[in-house]
Design a protein around this motif. Structure first.
Motif, mmCIF file in Angstrom:
data_model
loop_
_atom_site.group_PDB
_atom_site.id
_atom_site.type_symbol
_atom_site.label_atom_id
_atom_site.label_comp_id
_atom_site.label_asym_id
_atom_site.label_seq_id
_atom_site.Cartn_x
_atom_site.Cartn_y
_atom_site.Cartn_z
ATOM 1 N N GLU A 27 -14.361 -3.084 -6.775
ATOM 2 C CA GLU A 27 -12.949 -2.753 -6.580
ATOM 3 C C GLU A 27 -12.370 -3.412 -5.328
ATOM 4 O OE1 GLU A 27 -12.748 1.529 -6.457
ATOM 5 O OE2 GLU A 27 -13.691 1.733 -8.422
ATOM 6 N N ALA A 28 -13.162 -4.171 -4.612
ATOM 7 C CA ALA A 28 -12.752 -4.698 -3.303
ATOM 8 C C ALA A 28 -11.533 -5.613 -3.382
ATOM 9 C CB ALA A 28 -13.922 -5.411 -2.635
ATOM 10 N N ASP A 29 -11.511 -6.531 -4.331
ATOM 11 C CA ASP A 29 -10.364 -7.437 -4.443
ATOM 12 C C ASP A 29 -9.096 -6.668 -4.816
ATOM 13 O OD1 ASP A 29 -11.889 -9.652 -3.749
ATOM 14 O OD2 ASP A 29 -12.313 -10.179 -5.838
ATOM 15 N N TYR A 30 -9.230 -5.727 -5.735
ATOM 16 C CA TYR A 30 -8.081 -4.913 -6.134
ATOM 17 C C TYR A 30 -7.581 -4.066 -4.963
ATOM 18 C CZ TYR A 30 -5.226 -1.474 -8.593
ATOM 19 O OH TYR A 30 -4.202 -0.655 -8.982
ATOM 20 N N PHE A 31 -8.507 -3.506 -4.193
ATOM 21 C CA PHE A 31 -8.113 -2.732 -3.015
ATOM 22 C C PHE A 31 -7.294 -3.594 -2.062
ATOM 23 C CE2 PHE A 31 -8.887 -1.790 1.456
ATOM 24 C CZ PHE A 31 -8.280 -0.549 1.541
ATOM 25 N N THR A 32 -7.746 -4.818 -1.827
ATOM 26 C CA THR A 32 -7.044 -5.719 -0.915
ATOM 27 C C THR A 32 -5.601 -5.926 -1.369
ATOM 28 O OG1 THR A 32 -9.107 -6.847 -0.368
ATOM 29 C CG2 THR A 32 -7.080 -8.013 0.131
ATOM 30 N N GLU A 33 -5.389 -6.102 -2.649
ATOM 31 C CA GLU A 33 -4.027 -6.269 -3.178
ATOM 32 C C GLU A 33 -3.218 -4.985 -3.041
ATOM 33 O OE1 GLU A 33 -4.091 -7.777 -7.174
ATOM 34 O OE2 GLU A 33 -5.708 -9.177 -6.675
ATOM 35 N N ALA A 34 -3.795 -3.858 -3.465
ATOM 36 C CA ALA A 34 -3.082 -2.579 -3.449
ATOM 37 C C ALA A 34 -2.757 -2.149 -2.022
ATOM 38 C CB ALA A 34 -3.910 -1.510 -4.156
ATOM 39 N N TYR A 35 -3.618 -2.436 -1.094
ATOM 40 C CA TYR A 35 -3.452 -2.058 0.304
ATOM 41 C C TYR A 35 -2.207 -2.691 0.933
ATOM 42 C CZ TYR A 35 -4.278 -2.061 5.300
ATOM 43 O OH TYR A 35 -4.125 -1.931 6.646
ATOM 44 N N GLN A 36 -1.839 -3.868 0.469
ATOM 45 C CA GLN A 36 -0.761 -4.623 1.103
ATOM 46 C C GLN A 36 0.602 -3.934 1.022
ATOM 47 O OE1 GLN A 36 -0.912 -8.946 0.598
ATOM 48 N NE2 GLN A 36 -3.005 -8.658 -0.154
ATOM 49 N N GLU A 37 0.853 -3.145 -0.018
ATOM 50 C CA GLU A 37 2.131 -2.410 -0.093
ATOM 51 C C GLU A 37 2.244 -1.471 1.099
ATOM 52 O OE1 GLU A 37 4.461 1.056 -2.602
ATOM 53 O OE2 GLU A 37 2.471 0.434 -3.267
ATOM 54 N N ILE A 41 4.943 -1.722 4.572
ATOM 55 C CA ILE A 41 5.834 -0.643 5.025
ATOM 56 C C ILE A 41 5.634 -0.396 6.516
ATOM 57 C CG2 ILE A 41 6.321 1.827 4.838
ATOM 58 C CD1 ILE A 41 5.557 1.494 1.799
ATOM 59 N N MET A 42 4.385 -0.287 6.937
ATOM 60 C CA MET A 42 4.117 -0.010 8.351
ATOM 61 C C MET A 42 4.532 -1.182 9.237
ATOM 62 S SD MET A 42 3.333 3.019 8.643
ATOM 63 C CE MET A 42 2.319 3.638 9.962
ATOM 64 N N SER A 43 4.399 -2.404 8.752
ATOM 65 C CA SER A 43 4.729 -3.565 9.586
ATOM 66 C C SER A 43 6.223 -3.655 9.891
ATOM 67 C CB SER A 43 4.249 -4.856 8.924
ATOM 68 O OG SER A 43 5.006 -5.153 7.773
ATOM 69 N N ALA A 44 7.043 -2.954 9.138
ATOM 70 C CA ALA A 44 8.489 -2.956 9.364
ATOM 71 C C ALA A 44 8.931 -1.838 10.316
ATOM 72 C CB ALA A 44 9.223 -2.819 8.024
ATOM 73 N N THR A 81 4.295 7.190 11.183
ATOM 74 C CA THR A 81 3.512 7.946 10.206
ATOM 75 C C THR A 81 4.310 9.100 9.599
ATOM 76 O OG1 THR A 81 2.498 9.302 11.944
ATOM 77 C CG2 THR A 81 1.271 7.353 11.200
ATOM 78 N N GLY A 82 5.494 9.339 10.128
ATOM 79 C CA GLY A 82 6.381 10.334 9.528
ATOM 80 C C GLY A 82 7.262 9.759 8.429
ATOM 81 N N ASN A 83 7.173 8.463 8.189
ATOM 82 C CA ASN A 83 8.005 7.782 7.203
ATOM 83 C C ASN A 83 7.634 8.221 5.787
ATOM 84 O OD1 ASN A 83 8.742 5.785 5.225
ATOM 85 N ND2 ASN A 83 9.139 4.339 6.872
ATOM 86 N N ALA A 88 4.339 8.127 0.587
ATOM 87 C CA ALA A 88 4.282 7.925 -0.866
ATOM 88 C C ALA A 88 3.374 6.748 -1.211
ATOM 89 C CB ALA A 88 5.690 7.701 -1.422
ATOM 90 N N SER A 89 3.456 5.675 -0.446
ATOM 91 C CA SER A 89 2.607 4.516 -0.685
ATOM 92 C C SER A 89 1.136 4.848 -0.466
ATOM 93 C CB SER A 89 3.027 3.375 0.250
ATOM 94 O OG SER A 89 2.120 2.308 0.185
ATOM 95 N N LEU A 90 0.854 5.576 0.584
ATOM 96 C CA LEU A 90 -0.524 5.985 0.865
ATOM 97 C C LEU A 90 -1.056 6.891 -0.234
ATOM 98 C CD1 LEU A 90 -2.697 5.646 3.056
ATOM 99 C CD2 LEU A 90 -1.842 7.755 4.081
ATOM 100 N N GLN A 91 -0.216 7.794 -0.694
ATOM 101 C CA GLN A 91 -0.612 8.694 -1.782
ATOM 102 C C GLN A 91 -0.939 7.895 -3.044
ATOM 103 O OE1 GLN A 91 -0.594 12.211 -1.113
ATOM 104 N NE2 GLN A 91 -1.991 12.085 -2.827
ATOM 105 N N ARG A 92 -0.098 6.914 -3.367
ATOM 106 C CA ARG A 92 -0.362 6.068 -4.547
ATOM 107 C C ARG A 92 -1.687 5.325 -4.413
ATOM 108 N NH1 ARG A 92 5.113 5.260 -4.028
ATOM 109 N NH2 ARG A 92 4.886 3.294 -2.902
#
Length: 117
Positions: A27-37, A41-44, A81-83, A88-92
């Motif tokens: 699942e590592a490659d898929y995690f890398t993709e999913a993690y980016q969403e 959000i945090m980078s903004a 972290t209050g955003n 919602a993204s973390l939950q997904r």
């Protein structure tokens, strides 16, 4: 979910978030993709400095990623972290049936720093 949705650092100075994510190697490659969403959000968020996701050079049955993020202050991290969009993204990410993630987050402050002499 084995992660924290809140950060109450109590630190006004710079902080570094170090978080490990462990997933089955398949699942590592898929995690890398999913993690980016979540990372986008945090980078903004105000106070964000930099984030890096590290993957080991050699895989085993599980892959342990190390995420390191720098923030101008613990206060900025606390606000970020209050955003609700981030929550919602973390939950997904953690609810995704294609991912089996465990995570260990922690926030740190620098106590020793070295530069080339």
């Amino acid at each position: 979910m084995s992660h924290s949705l809140s950060s109450k650092t109590g630190v006004d100075g710079p902080v570094t978030v170090i978080k490990t994510y462990t997933v089955p190697t398949g699942e590592a490659d898929y995690f890398t993709e999913a993690y980016q969403e979540n990372a986008r959000i945090m980078s903004a968020q105000p106070g964000f400095v930099r984030s890096r996701l590290h993957r080991p050079l050699a895989d085993a049955s599980e892959t342990r990623f190390v995420h390191i993020a720098e923030w101008t202050s613990g206060t900025a991290l606390d606000r970020a972290t209050g955003n609700p969009e981030w929550h919602a993204s973390l939950q997904r990410l953690f609810d995704d049936p294609g991912l089996h993630i465990t995570s260990e987050p922690a926030s740190y402050r620098v106590v020793v720093e070295l530069h080339p002499s």
